[in-house]
Write an enzyme that holds these catalytic residues in place. Structure first.
Site, PDB file in Angstrom:
ATOM      1  N   ASP A 134      41.953  -3.637  63.175  1.00 48.67           N
ATOM      2  CA  ASP A 134      41.333  -4.214  62.410  1.00 48.67           C
ATOM      3  C   ASP A 134      42.962  -5.202  61.408  1.00 48.67           C
ATOM      4  O   ASP A 134      42.636  -5.928  60.772  1.00 48.67           O
ATOM      5  CB  ASP A 134      40.770  -3.933  61.146  1.00 48.67           C
ATOM      6  CG  ASP A 134      39.357  -4.136  61.761  1.00 48.67           C
ATOM      7  OD1 ASP A 134      39.111  -4.744  62.563  1.00 48.67           O
ATOM      8  OD2 ASP A 134      38.900  -3.250  61.221  1.00 48.67           O
ATOM      9  N   ASP A 168      65.645   9.355  59.967  1.00 45.15           N
ATOM     10  CA  ASP A 168      66.400   8.634  59.833  1.00 45.15           C
ATOM     11  C   ASP A 168      67.409   7.962  58.973  1.00 45.15           C
ATOM     12  O   ASP A 168      67.817   8.932  57.978  1.00 45.15           O
ATOM     13  CB  ASP A 168      65.145   7.377  60.293  1.00 45.15           C
ATOM     14  CG  ASP A 168      65.998   6.115  61.187  1.00 45.15           C
ATOM     15  OD1 ASP A 168      66.706   5.317  60.842  1.00 45.15           O
ATOM     16  OD2 ASP A 168      65.408   6.088  62.825  1.00 45.15           O
ATOM     17  N   HIS A 207      66.182   0.519  58.877  1.00 46.84           N
ATOM     18  CA  HIS A 207      65.576   1.325  60.510  1.00 46.84           C
ATOM     19  C   HIS A 207      64.726   2.432  59.889  1.00 46.84           C
ATOM     20  O   HIS A 207      63.432   1.978  60.906  1.00 46.84           O
ATOM     21  CB  HIS A 207      67.161   1.886  60.982  1.00 46.84           C
ATOM     22  CG  HIS A 207      66.948   1.852  62.299  1.00 46.84           C
ATOM     23  ND1 HIS A 207      66.234   3.411  62.673  1.00 46.84           N
ATOM     24  CD2 HIS A 207      67.392   1.338  63.321  1.00 46.84           C
ATOM     25  CE1 HIS A 207      66.162   3.662  64.490  1.00 46.84           C
ATOM     26  NE2 HIS A 207      67.246   2.144  64.362  1.00 46.84           N
ATOM     27  N   VAL A 328      63.874   8.167  76.337  1.00 49.58           N
ATOM     28  CA  VAL A 328      63.114   6.993  75.799  1.00 49.58           C
ATOM     29  C   VAL A 328      63.589   5.565  75.934  1.00 49.58           C
ATOM     30  O   VAL A 328      64.686   5.526  75.340  1.00 49.58           O
ATOM     31  CB  VAL A 328      61.839   7.371  75.059  1.00 49.58           C
ATOM     32  CG1 VAL A 328      61.047   5.855  75.328  1.00 49.58           C
ATOM     33  CG2 VAL A 328      60.711   8.341  74.699  1.00 49.58           C
ATOM     34  N   SER A 405      65.746   2.611  69.881  1.00 52.66           N
ATOM     35  CA  SER A 405      65.376   2.788  68.728  1.00 52.66           C
ATOM     36  C   SER A 405      63.640   2.549  68.020  1.00 52.66           C
ATOM     37  O   SER A 405      63.243   2.957  67.926  1.00 52.66           O
ATOM     38  CB  SER A 405      65.920   2.448  67.365  1.00 52.66           C
ATOM     39  OG  SER A 405      67.183   2.857  67.268  1.00 52.66           O
TER      40      SER A 405
END
Length: 462
Positions: A134, A168, A207, A328, A405
């Site tokens: 939603d 972070d 960030h 990644v 990131s």
């Protein structure tokens, strides 16, 4: 300078505030700046000492005339000060000492000034909905659809028992989509900001807030991958996106031993000459492998320098090149087409990339972002919105950003969904399951760009 425009999304009015950009451009926050993560050549007066025997280390340090600042005994790394170059060499040659490296400050994410060449979006009068499907902006979150997150939510939205540490620039507990998502008792500041005051962990950059909003939200405007998980903000970089290696390794060990995290997200990275920067590889490996051996999955962004990490020669990229974590790479569309394209800025390499995830895309030939919506939409730090941009109602702003990131937290969220659905938190299992359920893109099997493929949350939780 600010501009405004409106766009109707269901019953929600989207007001666009373009911050520090020209009237002709509508660029998302660029987390792939060309000077990102370069060596700052700022050396600390402190050293990282890797040792094998604590008693011998202390005796050697005393003989060298140094002072112990902190002993991270879990990974056998000491932070010391008071050493001359000659004393540091004496210590390095001592019995029980394996390496002595002078700490270095790195630019691990773009500076605030660079990041503000982007766009902040304010959704007026948003209302909580309670269900990830939603979230009012879900229709334009191409990234969630690319990993088939909405289909996964029919099975699980995660669990508050699953804890994700965000290493972070801090967190934003006052943002409407992040309010109540953090375990504030365990959020902490390890950065040099505010004289290392552990209680001041607010994100004054943007960030860390953006990364957190991709993992989990309140589903008011944007949906996170795993809306029901608990976040722990661990501030390891200052308000300009810079950090010391000692702060990062302290953050990893803290997330593992104190904050009881199941998953660690490190959407940060720096690269530099192997002759100097390579000295930190073994230290970071100790921390990452410690977390892994204690049941914590560590997820790291691959970096945005277009580097072939298998053939990077005299350059080294950290933390992606260190330890038993999941690395990644990024995927994303160009002008809202081909959503699984490999991001032109992403680092790659057969020996390093495990999986790929949405990070946005653009024209790396010099034009820049073709379409704002090719970025990843997530939360904007209220502190920045209020104190830097002067935007009204700062707790309800969002930004599009792009970079590896942005890719890493999709993997953290998907790992959390797997843990909730399968009841298995072992990092080896989570990594294997992420890879085995990914959609194989690029060359068949493992390839240097996508690794085992772009993650698929729906397949992963079945």
């Amino acid at each position: 300078m600010k501009q405004s425009m409106s766009l109707t999304l269901g019953f929600i009015l989207l007001v666009t505030m373009f911050v520090a950009c020209s009237e002709e451009t509508q660029n998302p926050i660029d987390a792939t700046q060309s000077d990102e993560a370069q060596v700052l050549h700022k050396l600390s007066d402190r050293y990282l000492v890797e040792y094998s025997n604590g008693n011998k280390m202390m005796k050697a340090l005393e003989n060298a005339g140094g002072t112990l600042v902190e002993d991270i005994d879990a990974i056998k790394v000491a932070i010391v000060s008071g050493l001359t170059d000659q004393a540091a060499q004496q210590l390095a040659n001592s019995n029980g000492i394996q390496k002595v490296t002078r700490d270095m400050k790195m630019k691990f994410v773009p500076s605030l000034q660079e990041a503000l060449a982007g766009s902040a979006q304010h959704f007026t009068n948003p209302q909580p909905t309670g269900a990830p499907g939603d979230a009012s902006a879900l229709a334009i979150q191409w990234n969630m659809h690319a990993i088939h997150a909405p289909e996964a939510w029919a099975t699980t939205t995660g669990s508050s028992e699953i804890r994700v540490g965000i290493l972070d620039t801090g967190g934003s507990p006052d943002h409407i989509d992040l309010y109540g998502k953090y375990d504030e008792d365990y959020c902490i500041n390890f950065s040099e900001e505010d004289n290392y005051n552990p209680a001041i962990w607010v994100d004054r950059h943007f960030h860390g807030t953006h990364v957190a909003g991709t993992v989990a939200t309140n589903n008011i405007v944007v949906a996170g991958v795993a809306s029901d998980v608990t976040l722990v903000a661990i501030k390891v970089m200052n308000d300009n996106g810079e950090g010391w290696f000692e702060d990062i390794i302290r953050g990893i060990v803290y997330a593992t031993d104190v904050a009881d995290c199941d998953i660690i997200n490190m959407s940060l990275g720096g690269y530099g000459p192997r002759a100097h920067y390579g000295n930190f590889i073994s230290t970071v490996i100790r921390a990452v492998n410690y977390a892994n051996s204690h049941g914590v999955l560590v997820v790291m962004s691959a970096g945005n320098e277009m580097l072939d990490l298998d053939h990077s020669g005299q350059m080294v990229y950290l933390p992606a090149e260190a330890g038993a974590g999941v690395v990644v790479s990024a995927t994303g569309p160009v002008d809202q087409a081909n959503f699984d394209d490999f991001a032109c800025f992403s680092n790659y390499g057969n020996s390093f990339i495990n999986v790929a995830a949405p990070g946005g895309n653009g024209d790396c030939g010099g034009v820049g972002i073709v379409n704002t919506y090719d970025g990843v939409l997530s939360c904007y730090a209220p502190w920045v919105a209020a104190n830097v941009d002067g935007l009204p109602n700062p707790t309800g702003y969002y930004v599009w950003a792009w970079g590896t990131s942005m890719a890493a937290p999709h993997v953290c969220g998907t790992a959390a969904l797997i843990e909730a659905a399968k009841g298995n938190s072992n990092p080896g299992y989570l990594q294997a399951h992420l890879q085995n359920t990914a959609d194989d893109l690029g060359a068949p099997g493992n390839d240097p760009y996508y690794g085992k493929g772009r993650i698929n949350a729906a397949t992963a939780v079945r």
